[in-house]
Scaffold this motif. Structure first.
Motif, mmCIF file in Angstrom:
data_model
loop_
_atom_site.group_PDB
_atom_site.id
_atom_site.type_symbol
_atom_site.label_atom_id
_atom_site.label_comp_id
_atom_site.label_asym_id
_atom_site.label_seq_id
_atom_site.Cartn_x
_atom_site.Cartn_y
_atom_site.Cartn_z
ATOM 1 N N LEU A 1 1.231 -1.069 0.194
ATOM 2 C CA LEU A 1 0.277 -0.069 0.116
ATOM 3 C C LEU A 1 1.057 1.173 -0.229
ATOM 4 O O LEU A 1 1.754 1.342 1.003
ATOM 5 N N LYS A 2 0.253 2.270 -0.904
ATOM 6 C CA LYS A 2 1.559 2.806 -1.907
ATOM 7 C C LYS A 2 0.961 4.573 -0.050
ATOM 8 O O LYS A 2 2.183 5.236 0.192
ATOM 9 N N ALA A 3 -0.402 4.537 -0.109
ATOM 10 C CA ALA A 3 -0.436 5.698 0.936
ATOM 11 C C ALA A 3 -1.652 5.399 0.744
ATOM 12 O O ALA A 3 -3.167 5.017 0.549
ATOM 13 N N GLY A 4 -2.640 5.695 2.276
ATOM 14 C CA GLY A 4 -3.582 5.920 2.800
ATOM 15 C C GLY A 4 -3.678 7.480 3.341
ATOM 16 O O GLY A 4 -3.742 7.412 4.470
ATOM 17 N N VAL A 5 -5.304 7.307 3.301
ATOM 18 C CA VAL A 5 -6.420 8.676 3.813
ATOM 19 C C VAL A 5 -7.240 8.141 4.844
ATOM 20 O O VAL A 5 -8.153 7.126 4.096
ATOM 21 N N ALA A 6 -7.375 8.426 5.789
ATOM 22 C CA ALA A 6 -8.392 8.293 6.576
ATOM 23 C C ALA A 6 -8.603 9.284 7.228
ATOM 24 O O ALA A 6 -8.619 10.200 7.503
ATOM 25 N N TYR A 7 -10.541 9.333 6.803
ATOM 26 C CA TYR A 7 -11.244 10.262 7.414
ATOM 27 C C TYR A 7 -12.340 9.792 8.858
ATOM 28 O O TYR A 7 -12.593 8.946 8.636
ATOM 29 N N TYR A 8 -12.027 11.035 9.494
ATOM 30 C CA TYR A 8 -12.518 10.642 11.184
ATOM 31 C C TYR A 8 -12.526 8.588 11.456
ATOM 32 O O TYR A 8 -13.423 7.964 11.704
ATOM 33 N N GLY A 9 -11.400 7.969 10.790
ATOM 34 C CA GLY A 9 -10.978 6.796 11.303
ATOM 35 C C GLY A 9 -10.805 6.406 12.645
ATOM 36 O O GLY A 9 -9.759 6.674 13.099
ATOM 37 N N SER A 10 -11.254 5.266 13.479
ATOM 38 C CA SER A 10 -10.676 4.850 14.088
ATOM 39 C C SER A 10 -8.225 4.029 13.813
ATOM 40 O O SER A 10 -8.673 4.013 13.015
ATOM 41 N N GLN A 11 -8.082 4.250 14.926
ATOM 42 C CA GLN A 11 -6.094 4.386 14.987
ATOM 43 C C GLN A 11 -5.342 3.027 15.010
ATOM 44 O O GLN A 11 -6.357 2.166 15.542
ATOM 45 N N ALA A 12 -5.005 2.591 14.130
ATOM 46 C CA ALA A 12 -4.100 1.195 14.684
ATOM 47 C C ALA A 12 -3.379 1.376 15.649
ATOM 48 O O ALA A 12 -3.118 2.743 16.808
ATOM 49 N N ALA A 13 -3.273 0.166 16.578
ATOM 50 C CA ALA A 13 -2.937 -0.065 17.348
ATOM 51 C C ALA A 13 -1.173 0.029 17.517
ATOM 52 O O ALA A 13 -0.134 0.177 16.249
#
Length: 291
Positions: free
Chosen positions: A197-209
């Protein structure tokens, strides 16, 4: 019903109903108490919810686009999705996985995929409820089904979606993901599992641990709503973990707006100024990282 009559307490009650433990009956009871009457609550509820009738900003038959429903191999069965690309592209394009909210693959998410394609990408909106038979018309049922999905299997289906896009004719092999709400959380988790995965855009998403952050390879752009206390409680720890592990990321917090501010089918929560700014930042980021 005047939108100005909708209070933050009403929006918070709706968020608890759609994301936490409040059921439909208790939500309407609380909304009635806040609104002052059952009639007022009945008028306000549709403004808080997403309205599928207003989902089509880009026509499904827009002549600039080639769009179709597709079926491809998932981690343990078939995945269904909606694939859109610009008709007039002459060079290989970057590809973007558009990940739906907790309502499943609905008309709004399909419209977002068309918007992304018009920005010059090949866009795939997977139905992550495919293993459960696909997204139903009933949004409450879709939310229930989302809650039963296995997180590891769902991330594996995101990876299968990436592999499908990377090998498409006309794609340049670089794949990013943009997700909203539940989909934003999936983008964060997916980034910890996918070296491609080259790029990730998260809109108001829960965070990774935090312990999973070292595995992230993708550049991240994280959009948060200033009034979204439920999700924002995890920002500082996520920022710290990303910084300590030398990750490439941007965090943008939009003051005075609510969770789901990008969803223009929800009259009470949509904020055009924040949505437009976040979208332009997203498009510029993806153009840079997927070129």
């Amino acid at each position: 019903m005047d939108k100005s009559q909708i209070t933050q307490a009403m929006i918070d009650a709706y968020d608890e109903y759609t994301h936490l433990t409040l059921d439909r009956r208790r939500f309407m009871e609380r909304l009635t108490a806040l609104a002052g009457s059952g009639a007022a609550a009945a008028a306000i509820a549709p403004l808080l919810a997403a309205n599928s009738a207003s989902a089509e900003i880009i026509a499904s038959d827009d002549g600039r686009l080639a769009a179709k429903d597709v079926v491809y191999g998932g981690s343990s069965g078939e995945m269904k999705g909606y694939l859109v690309r610009p008709k007039e592209a002459t060079a290989p394009l970057g590809a973007v996985i558009v990940i739906h909210e907790n309502r499943g693959l609905n008309p709004h998410t399909r419209d977002v995929a068309r918007r992304m394609a018009l920005e010059g990408f090949i866009a795939l909106a997977p139905d992550f409820l495919s293993p459960a038979g696909g997204t139903p018309d009933d949004e409450d049922k879709a939310r229930e089904m989302i809650g039963t999905l296995d997180p590891a299997a769902t991330a594996a289906n995101a990876e299968a979606s990436l592999q499908f896009l990377a090998k498409l004719d006309g794609a340049n092999g670089k794949v990013g993901a943009v997700g909203f709400c539940w989909g934003g959380g999936l983008v964060n988790r997916f980034a910890t599992r996918s070296p491609e995965l080259k790029a990730g855009v998260a809109y108001y998403g829960s965070q990774a641990a935090a312990e999973d952050v070292p595995a992230i390879k993708a550049a991240l752009m994280l959009h948060y709503a200033g009034l979204d206390e439920r999700i924002n409680v995890g920002i500082d720890a996520y920022r710290k973990a990303l910084e300590e592990n030398g990750k490439t990321f941007e965090i943008h917090v939009y003051d005075g707006v609510n969770h789901a501010f990008n969803n223009d089918t929800s009259a009470a929560r949509y904020d055009k100024a924040a949505a437009d700014l976040a979208w332009q930042r997203t498009v510029d980021f993806l153009k840079k990282t997927l070129a």
